[in-house]
Design an enzyme around this catalytic site. Structure first.
Site, PDB file in Angstrom:
ATOM      1  N   ASP A 243       0.791  -1.200  -0.184  1.00 40.73           N
ATOM      2  CA  ASP A 243      -0.087  -0.110  -0.040  1.00 40.73           C
ATOM      3  C   ASP A 243       0.935   1.279  -0.054  1.00 40.73           C
ATOM      4  OD1 ASP A 243      -3.077  -0.580   0.574  1.00 40.73           O
ATOM      5  OD2 ASP A 243      -1.766  -2.314   1.372  1.00 40.73           O
ATOM      6  N   LYS A 254      -1.199  -5.049   4.259  1.00 37.82           N
ATOM      7  CA  LYS A 254      -2.241  -5.528   5.193  1.00 37.82           C
ATOM      8  C   LYS A 254      -1.730  -5.986   6.415  1.00 37.82           C
ATOM      9  CE  LYS A 254      -5.619  -4.809   4.866  1.00 37.82           C
ATOM     10  NZ  LYS A 254      -6.348  -3.461   5.191  1.00 37.82           N
TER      11      LYS A 254
END
Length: 356
Positions: A243, A254
């Site tokens: 991300d 995550k």
């Protein structure tokens, strides 16, 4: 809202035919139902990002770019750029960790301001063109990432996946799942152990769904089973998306990715982080500088359960991401190829100009 029974090649983000709304797959309803939502207001768009109806760093960026275009269609000449900037800032504030959101919103914002002397209609057309370009570029990057990632695998390998980094999270092939989907197209035998990915179960709900639809042999496991799988030699590689990547190669992904990488180091399993250049933040020195989103307690206590599975009122800590230290990463895979340590040097060489 409508239901579509053709789940083989769904398009996760698109404009409606008249351009008045952004149409998304509601990922919170998968795998039970394939539901499309047409979003027209800034509040609906913000909520869709916050509640993970649309998720995945590249996908959020693509969605937000189209969202700005849709919103701009309602601006008047007198307050066009004032409303544009307010809506851009509002959308960016929905989630802090994934860099693509701010990067792509700011990209379309800059494109609009560069046409400040044009008519509102011309500026809005420019926003549409820029959003289309972002989507095309992501698709090309994902295809290249899949090719480069597949070069690291051999026929017969089993890989461990964590969270979801497939087409739902991007535009087409995805990042972390791209090599698996490309391998299936080419008739290669590459299998997946799919971490369920607590607490939101993106692996169980989304990755398993995508891999099964693509004909990839996949087996769902609890996150806590990964250690035994690696110890028994069942895993030849860990593939994960990202991300936000810092300039030194630290990778935010995550929650649970860090744990998988630590286990992989213990058992000699290579860890590959796959991401497009749009996810690399060269203005962020290390992973310690990446903001980590914390989410609500009910995601731990009651979400996905028929009744709460924890005592009422128990305190909860729910970070949505963790940062995998670059020392735990074997290689970084981008559209430009496979990068090996020292990552800070390699990233600077290829992406030194990246900024939000």
């Amino acid at each position: 809202m409508n239901t579509d029974t053709n789940i083989n090649r769904p398009q996760n983000i698109a404009l409606t035919s008249d351009g008045s709304a952004v149409r998304i797959i509601d990922q919170t309803r998968l795998p039970g139902a394939l539901i499309y939502l047409d979003l027209r207001t800034r509040e609906e768009m913000y909520e869709a990002i916050l509640s993970l109806r649309v998720r995945g760093a590249p996908a959020i960026g693509i969605f937000a770019a189209y969202a700005v275009y849709v919103l701009s269609r309602g601006y008047g000449a007198a307050d066009y750029f004032e409303r544009l900037d307010a809506d851009c800032d509002y959308l960016i504030s929905s989630r802090p960790t994934a860099v693509n959101l701010a990067r792509q919103v700011n990209r379309v914002r800059r494109a609009a301001h560069a046409r400040a002397d044009a008519s509102p209609a011309a500026v809005t057309a420019c926003l549409r063109a820029e959003a289309d370009a972002i989507r095309r570029e992501d698709a090309a990057m994902c295809r290249a990432i899949a090719e480069h990632g597949l070069s690291l695998l051999r026929d017969g390998d089993t890989v461990l996946t964590h969270c979801n980094a497939g087409p739902l999270a991007t535009s087409e092939y995805g990042t972390g799942l791209g090599p698996l989907l490309l391998a299936a197209e080419r008739g290669m035998d590459i299998r997946a152990l799919v971490d369920e990915t607590r607490p939101l179960l993106q692996g169980a709900r989304l990755t398993a769904w995508e891999l099964m639809n693509a004909g990839v042999d996949c087996t769902l496991i609890c996150d806590s089973m990964a250690a035994l799988a690696m110890k028994q030699g069942r895993v030849q590689a860990v593939l994960a998306g990202c991300d936000r990547m810092a300039a030194n190669g630290d990778a935010a992904n995550k929650i649970g990715t860090l744990g998988a990488a630590i286990l992989a180091q213990r058992y000699g399993v290579p860890v590959y982080i796959l991401l497009p250049s749009s996810t690399i933040d060269m203005t962020c020195p290390t992973g310690a500088d990446i903001p980590i989103e914390e989410r609500g307690a009910d995601e731990l206590r009651s979400l996905w359960y028929a009744s709460p599975m924890a005592p009422a009122g128990v305190k909860c800590w729910n970070p949505a991401f963790d940062v995998t230290d670059h020392e735990l990463i074997t290689a970084i895979v981008t559209e430009k190829g496979v990068l090996y340590p020292p990552f800070e040097t390699a990233l600077q060489q290829h992406f030194g100009g990246n900024s939000i």
